[in-house]
Scaffold this motif. Structure first.
Motif, short mmCIF file in Angstrom:
data_model
loop_
_atom_site.label_atom_id
_atom_site.label_comp_id
_atom_site.label_asym_id
_atom_site.label_seq_id
_atom_site.Cartn_x
_atom_site.Cartn_y
_atom_site.Cartn_z
N VAL A 179 -1.70 -7.27 9.23
CA VAL A 179 -1.81 -6.00 9.95
C VAL A 179 -1.84 -4.84 8.96
CG1 VAL A 179 -0.69 -4.45 11.58
CG2 VAL A 179 -0.66 -6.92 11.98
N GLY A 180 -2.92 -4.06 9.03
CA GLY A 180 -2.98 -2.83 8.27
C GLY A 180 -2.18 -1.76 8.98
N GLY A 181 -1.14 -1.27 8.34
CA GLY A 181 -0.22 -0.33 8.98
C GLY A 181 -0.63 1.12 8.87
N GLY A 182 -1.73 1.40 8.15
CA GLY A 182 -2.14 2.79 7.98
C GLY A 182 -1.45 3.44 6.81
N PRO A 183 -1.62 4.76 6.66
CA PRO A 183 -1.14 5.45 5.46
C PRO A 183 0.36 5.70 5.40
CG PRO A 183 -2.13 7.01 6.97
CD PRO A 183 -2.39 5.65 7.55
N GLY A 184 1.10 5.46 6.47
CA GLY A 184 2.54 5.65 6.42
C GLY A 184 3.13 6.23 7.69
N ASP A 185 2.48 7.20 8.29
CA ASP A 185 2.93 7.77 9.55
C ASP A 185 2.89 6.67 10.61
OD1 ASP A 185 3.17 9.02 12.03
OD2 ASP A 185 2.14 10.83 11.36
N GLU A 371 2.67 11.31 -0.83
CA GLU A 371 3.31 10.94 0.45
C GLU A 371 2.46 11.38 1.63
OE1 GLU A 371 5.96 9.15 0.74
OE2 GLU A 371 6.91 9.22 -1.23
N GLY A 372 1.17 11.12 1.55
CA GLY A 372 0.24 11.57 2.58
C GLY A 372 0.60 11.08 3.97
N THR A 373 0.53 11.95 4.95
CA THR A 373 0.82 11.77 6.38
C THR A 373 2.30 11.68 6.68
OG1 THR A 373 0.81 9.33 6.65
CG2 THR A 373 -1.35 10.45 6.62
#
Length: 431
Positions: A179-185, A371-373
């Motif tokens: 699962v790709g969780g995205g950039p962090g948010d 720390e993008g998003t």
């Protein structure tokens, strides 16, 4: 037999129509048809659209062969041999005539302009992995479509993110979801990724994955920190592969939660290959890559009309002069588009010097987004000539995405209005 006037005193009877291969007539090709047609197409209906005109999207459905479009007004007889009719035109007289034909031919008929004149109502509908949620009001004298839609949304969202308990029998088979969780948010993970997390028995999580979601997991879920799997740095990936295999073979639902997208510098294919070698089913759930989402969150478009027609994503974990590097840095220096660097904070000085040496203008704008998003997101602006010094002075640390190109200047004016963007200078720890 009750008169038609009494129909309004009774609630609608909910039912699911199986329309595959059956004739459905849609009268009107406007915005309502545009919204309703995709579900009818997905149901496999044999759809005939009767309308003198249609929206571009509806026309595209006809051009693709998904529906048959008769470019004319409604005429009596159009509902012959029809199982279901959707009347959504802006011609009231045509709608009345079509409704009358539907009544004579006993064809279930929905009307967008006059629900009381219809013999069927379209419920507020949503779907979540094999379940269709359809909501109809029971108040026949005060139908509120917005209330139905709100209830629908709440139920579907609860099913998707696991907050709504819906116990069901699930046959457990060995399997892993990458699962790709995205950039962090945590809000930027996909709906499917969040649902699989809610169904997991074991979650093996990366440091850069959406950590806040782990706190929402039920107590029985085993969470394994991939960064702490033993055997040393160079054995870590092999150990992760082995952990995935062992838990899947134990009959557990395993989620490998990764930051960004599994296949964008995420070593996801190595894990998929290891699982395939053991005959273990593997599902890949794409994620939002930080290479485009983080610049976007900082107000930087990786492409912009008249500025950049392409963008290139490069891993900067290996320096340009390292013999292990697979990147053609001289070629990158000649590109006119946007260059996005991941994992390059400690190598940005060497990278900038290499790009300049091969022809990239020293004044080319550069942005470092750390720390993008996330709540701690900040953006530091520089040029190729100054980026190495600025990165040190501003104490920029991983994870950070570095954007090189004229789009950095395009996005500068938009960045302050974005809620996660902090362009102010953060004091150096030594100050």
């Amino acid at each position: 037999m009750a008169e038609h006037a009494d129909h309004a005193d009774h609630p609608a009877y909910p039912v699911g129509l199986r329309l595959s291969g059956r004739r459905v007539v849609v009268v009107g090709g406007g915005q309502v048809a545009q919204r309703r047609l995709p579900a009818l197409i997905a149901a496999g209906a044999d759809i005939v659209l009767v309308s003198p005109a249609a929206t571009p999207s509806v026309e595209a459905m006809a051009d693709a062969g998904e529906i048959r479009w008769e470019r004319r007004p409604y005429a009596d007889g159009d509902l012959a041999d029809t199982w279901y009719a959707l009347i959504v035109s802006d011609d009231t007289s045509a709608n009345d005539a079509a409704s009358a034909e539907a009544e004579r031919t006993r064809t279930w008929c929905v009307r967008s302009d006059n629900a009381d004149a219809a013999t069927a109502w379209t419920p507020a509908t949503g779907r979540s992995e094999g379940v269709t949620v359809a909501v109809l009001t029971t108040d026949t004298h005060g139908r509120d479509p917005r209330h139905c839609a709100a209830v629908r949304d709440a139920v579907v969202e609860g099913l998707r993110d696991g907050t709504l308990a819906a116990p069901h029998h699930r046959t457990r088979t060995p399997g892993v979801a990458l699962v790709g969780g995205g950039p962090g948010d945590p809000d930027l993970i996909t709906v499917r990724g969040r649902r699989l997390l809610a169904e997991a028995d074991v979650v093996i999580a990366d440091r850069l994955g959406p950590r806040d979601l782990l706190d929402e997991l039920p107590p029985h879920v085993e969470v394994i920190d991939a960064a702490k799997i033993p055997y040393g740095r160079y054995m870590a990936q092999e150990a992760i592969n082995q952990a995935l295999i062992e838990h899947a073979k134990a009959g557990k639902a395993v989620v490998r939660l990764k930051g960004g997208d599994p296949f964008v510098f995420g070593r996801g294919m190595e894990e998929a290959q290891a699982l395939a070698a053991e005959g273990i089913a593997c599902t890949v759930v794409p994620g939002i890559s930080s290479s485009i989402s983080v610049p976007g969150a900082a107000g930087i478009p990786v492409t912009h009309r008249g500025v950049a027609h392409e963008f290139t994503v490069v891993s900067g974990h290996v320096a340009p002069d390292d013999e292990r590097s697979l990147v053609d840095w001289p070629a990158l220096a000649k590109l006119r588009g946007t260059l996005v660097l991941l994992m390059a904070v400690d190598k940005i000085g060497a990278i900038a010097r290499t790009l300049i040496a091969h022809g990239k203008a020293p004044e080319t704008p550069v942005a470092l987004v750390q720390e993008g998003t996330m709540a701690a997101q900040r953006r530091v602006d520089a040029t190729l000539a100054t980026v190495a010094e600025r990165a040190v002075a501003e104490d920029v640390r991983p994870p950070a995405v570095i954007v090189i190109g004229d789009v950095v200047a395009v996005g500068a004016s938009a960045a302050p209005s974005l809620p996660n963007s902090r362009r102010e200078r953060r004091p150096h720890p030594a100050e």
